[in-house]
Enzyme design. Sequence first.
Site, mmCIF file in Angstrom:
data_model
loop_
_atom_site.group_PDB
_atom_site.id
_atom_site.type_symbol
_atom_site.label_atom_id
_atom_site.label_comp_id
_atom_site.label_asym_id
_atom_site.label_seq_id
_atom_site.Cartn_x
_atom_site.Cartn_y
_atom_site.Cartn_z
ATOM 1 N N GLU A 53 43.134 33.017 39.243
ATOM 2 C CA GLU A 53 42.783 33.496 38.209
ATOM 3 C C GLU A 53 43.181 32.688 36.977
ATOM 4 O OE1 GLU A 53 43.277 38.087 35.745
ATOM 5 O OE2 GLU A 53 44.144 37.617 37.770
ATOM 6 N N LYS B 202 52.934 34.411 35.971
ATOM 7 C CA LYS B 202 52.503 34.024 34.673
ATOM 8 C C LYS B 202 52.444 34.742 33.479
ATOM 9 C CE LYS B 202 48.445 33.588 36.980
ATOM 10 N NZ LYS B 202 47.087 33.402 37.513
ATOM 11 N N ARG C 139 55.035 35.420 49.556
ATOM 12 C CA ARG C 139 54.945 34.611 48.245
ATOM 13 C C ARG C 139 56.404 33.813 48.262
ATOM 14 N NH1 ARG C 139 51.560 37.345 44.534
ATOM 15 N NH2 ARG C 139 52.519 36.163 42.578
HETATM 16 P P1 ATP Z 1 51.127 35.553 38.983
HETATM 17 O O1 ATP Z 1 51.817 36.887 39.401
HETATM 18 O O2 ATP Z 1 52.139 34.401 38.716
HETATM 19 O O3 ATP Z 1 49.951 35.773 37.841
HETATM 20 P P2 ATP Z 1 48.975 35.786 40.952
HETATM 21 O O4 ATP Z 1 48.978 36.091 42.216
HETATM 22 O O5 ATP Z 1 48.244 36.833 39.924
HETATM 23 O O6 ATP Z 1 50.173 35.158 40.251
HETATM 24 P P3 ATP Z 1 46.703 33.949 40.762
HETATM 25 O O7 ATP Z 1 45.836 32.958 39.949
HETATM 26 O O8 ATP Z 1 46.059 35.375 41.074
HETATM 27 O O9 ATP Z 1 48.150 34.483 40.381
HETATM 28 O O10 ATP Z 1 46.897 33.510 42.168
HETATM 29 C C1 ATP Z 1 46.092 32.409 43.009
HETATM 30 C C2 ATP Z 1 46.624 32.421 44.209
HETATM 31 O O11 ATP Z 1 48.052 32.101 44.381
HETATM 32 C C3 ATP Z 1 46.626 33.825 44.888
HETATM 33 O O12 ATP Z 1 46.082 33.672 46.175
HETATM 34 C C4 ATP Z 1 48.049 34.095 44.979
HETATM 35 O O13 ATP Z 1 48.231 35.001 46.318
HETATM 36 C C5 ATP Z 1 48.606 32.943 45.138
HETATM 37 N N1 ATP Z 1 50.028 33.099 44.503
HETATM 38 C C6 ATP Z 1 50.645 33.484 43.299
HETATM 39 N N2 ATP Z 1 51.849 33.363 43.264
HETATM 40 C C7 ATP Z 1 52.199 32.936 44.408
HETATM 41 C C8 ATP Z 1 53.750 32.563 44.857
HETATM 42 N N3 ATP Z 1 54.718 32.913 44.110
HETATM 43 N N4 ATP Z 1 53.762 32.369 46.076
HETATM 44 C C9 ATP Z 1 52.617 32.061 46.809
HETATM 45 N N5 ATP Z 1 51.470 32.144 46.366
HETATM 46 C C10 ATP Z 1 51.239 32.647 45.195
HETATM 47 MG MG MG Z 2 46.362 37.720 40.089
#
Ligand code: ATP
Ligand code: MG
Length: 561
Positions: free
Chosen positions: A43, A278, A268
């Site tokens: 995202e 983020k 994760r």
């Molecule tokens: P955040 O909580 O840091 O904002 P998010 O999951 O909302 O993370 P996205 O941009 O939606 O962030 O993530 C893109 C991809 O990265 C998704 O498939 C998510 O599952 C993966 N991802 C995000 N954080 C992690 C993590 N800590 N470990 C493994 N994969 C991750």
């Molecule tokens: Mg997300």
Amino acid sequence: MADELTTPAELAAGNFIAEFIKEDIAVGGSYEGKTVHTRFPPEPNGYLHIGHAKAICVDFGMAEKFGGICNLRMDDTNPTKEDVEYVDAIKEDIAWLGFRWDDRFYYASDYFDQMYAFAVELIQKGLAYVCELTPEEMRSNRGDLSHPAVSPYRDRPIEESLTLFEKMKNGEIPDGKMTLRAKIDLNSGNFNMRDPVIYRINRLHHHRTGDKWCIYPMYDFAHPLEDALEGITHSLCTLEFEDHRPLYDWVIRNTSVPAVPRQIEFARLGINNTVMSKRKLRQLVEEHHVEGWDDPRMPTLCGLRRRGYTPASIRNFCERIGVAKTNSVVDYGFLEHCLREDLNLNAQRVMTVIHPIRLVITNYPEGQTETFEIENNPNRPEDGTRTITFSRECYIEAEDFIEEKIKGYNRLYPGNEVRLKSAYIVRCTGCKKDENGQVVEVYAEYDPDTRGGDTPDGRKVRGTIHWVDANSAIDAEVRLYDNLFTDPEPDTGDKNFLDYINPESLVILKNCKAEPALAKATGDTRYQFMRLGYFCADKDSTPDRLIFNRSVSLKDGYKKK
Ligand code: ATP
Ligand code: MG
């Protein structure tokens, strides 16, 4: 599929994703003849962090492993917090890690028209309806494990829902007044299946579609459609989506999508002494607790890059932590360990003094200079040699001199012999102090028969210290980093992570003395400053003002554990 696809590291880490994909390929069915096709769907609302690196390595890595392909898709269905700045940064970071998406770069918002059509299809099949419960009402009507959810609009005629959904799209209904809900099972033990909302009205400007839409699809509806439209075979995501998989599969089953992707979840990545969401990283930036997203203390990929992390070290880290089905916290020390392994092999050795004090070699002729040819990297003879100079005065670390001997201290104190690395053995003869009793200069005599640092008579000299010739030394600023947080888990429970910011996470030393070879340092070259750690030039470093970041110290805390 043959078993040799599993690498030893994967076997150790139990890469169940690879096993699942292999099974799918072996069974055939909807995977028959298909190339493994994955996607990474960030995202664009922030910079990527080391957790994303794990997902990137899994998504691109699995495709690579099976000779398949991986798409890069901006997941921009949520118009509130997207920013174009982030899109470019995300691409830069993934490319830096060494993965390629070629021309397969997409935006989820490109599919808004098709998503709308699939929603209409669901209504027509009697599988979706327009609901007029407010968000509060919906919450109080969602039931519990012994009571089903309730919606008085569930049995509204198909024609009516079709008309209302169109009105929603045309901007004739105020925000929040209606939603489109999938008609699944108000009784389900899985609350995600209790007629989830799949479209909501939200008059927000979208960074790509502008004001074309005032209704936006929910993630759980949009994501499977995006995957199917791109022909994704395996949609790899993190564990929090496990409970959403039945809905993912329901959407795929009940719409006329062109493919049947399989969702597989993995844990994760968490790392101690840092935060990984983020939202929290953005807060650190916006409230100026750090210098920016690329502050070298941040767990962002741009921060790690600026700190001196290499793509190889991060990929190696991700491979070695493996994928699992339970969330766990990895020791920050292991990430550092992976960096050390890489830099130990590849970094150029140099000498820099970060707490300089002058050492005068009183029996060395004034005005004389001699040179030494030393290897740039003993591990890589092909990296060649460089010339360093030696003269009557040099800089040494202040801590390499003490006035009175203490047990176990093998460096300079009056009467003791020490090796100046690669140059000569010197014997300390004393020091000069200022009016406050501070040592300002150290004195020694050198043994001319020890050029190169060997004693001709085989006498033992235990200490070896680094030094820089005072005649040719250049000035540099050195930045030393420590954990950004003092608490290993700064954002668990009721804790406010901001309360645990480490005030000593950045130490700036302005008055350092470096070998002249470092005048040409660029961010791409990694150095080992002898006895001090691994360093790289900061992005703000210029020939007029050299700045070096310590990427990691030499001492490996991880091996000890
Ligand atoms: P955040 O909580 O840091 O904002 P998010 O999951 O909302 O993370 P996205 O941009 O939606 O962030 O993530 C893109 C991809 O990265 C998704 O498939 C998510 O599952 C993966 N991802 C995000 N954080 C992690 C993590 N800590 N470990 C493994 N994969 C991750
Ligand atoms: Mg997300």
